[in-house]
Design a protein around this motif. Structure first.
Motif, PDB file in Angstrom:
ATOM      1  N   ASN A   1      29.794 -14.108  23.896  1.00 57.80           N
ATOM      2  CA  ASN A   1      29.607 -14.802  22.631  1.00 57.80           C
ATOM      3  C   ASN A   1      30.896 -15.551  22.273  1.00 57.80           C
ATOM      4  O   ASN A   1      31.848 -14.962  21.763  1.00 57.80           O
ATOM      5  N   GLU A   2      30.918 -16.843  22.537  1.00 58.07           N
ATOM      6  CA  GLU A   2      32.117 -17.649  22.297  1.00 58.07           C
ATOM      7  C   GLU A   2      32.491 -17.719  20.815  1.00 58.07           C
ATOM      8  O   GLU A   2      33.660 -17.784  20.456  1.00 58.07           O
ATOM      9  N   SER A   3      31.494 -17.708  19.954  1.00 61.30           N
ATOM     10  CA  SER A   3      31.748 -17.762  18.518  1.00 61.30           C
ATOM     11  C   SER A   3      32.509 -16.519  18.059  1.00 61.30           C
ATOM     12  O   SER A   3      33.454 -16.610  17.269  1.00 61.30           O
TER      13      SER A   3
ATOM     14  N   GLY B   1      33.289 -10.090  21.885  1.00 64.66           N
ATOM     15  CA  GLY B   1      32.730 -11.402  22.175  1.00 64.66           C
ATOM     16  C   GLY B   1      32.801 -11.743  23.653  1.00 64.66           C
ATOM     17  O   GLY B   1      31.855 -12.275  24.229  1.00 64.66           O
TER      18      GLY B   1
END
Length: 57
Positions: A28-30, A23
């Motif tokens: 990609n923070e999620s 991530g």
């Protein structure tokens, strides 16, 4: 703690670390959050099993 459960919890923690790193590398923070969550879950489950084992003795 049984060996099977120990391996399961360690694998969950490791999987979380991989997700977090992936991530971070793609921004990609999620995925980073999911990875951190899995690491915490694995660590908490390991601690719970260790506590159960300590109470048995």
């Amino acid at each position: 703690m049984s060996t099977g459960k120990k391996i399961k919890h360690a694998a969950e923690t490791a999987k979380g670390k991989v997700k977090e790193a992936a991530g971070k590398s793609v921004g990609n923070e999620s995925l980073v959050a999911k990875g951190k969550g899995e690491q915490i879950k694995g660590d908490v489950e390991q601690a719970g099993q260790k506590m159960k084992d300590a109470l048995k003795h």
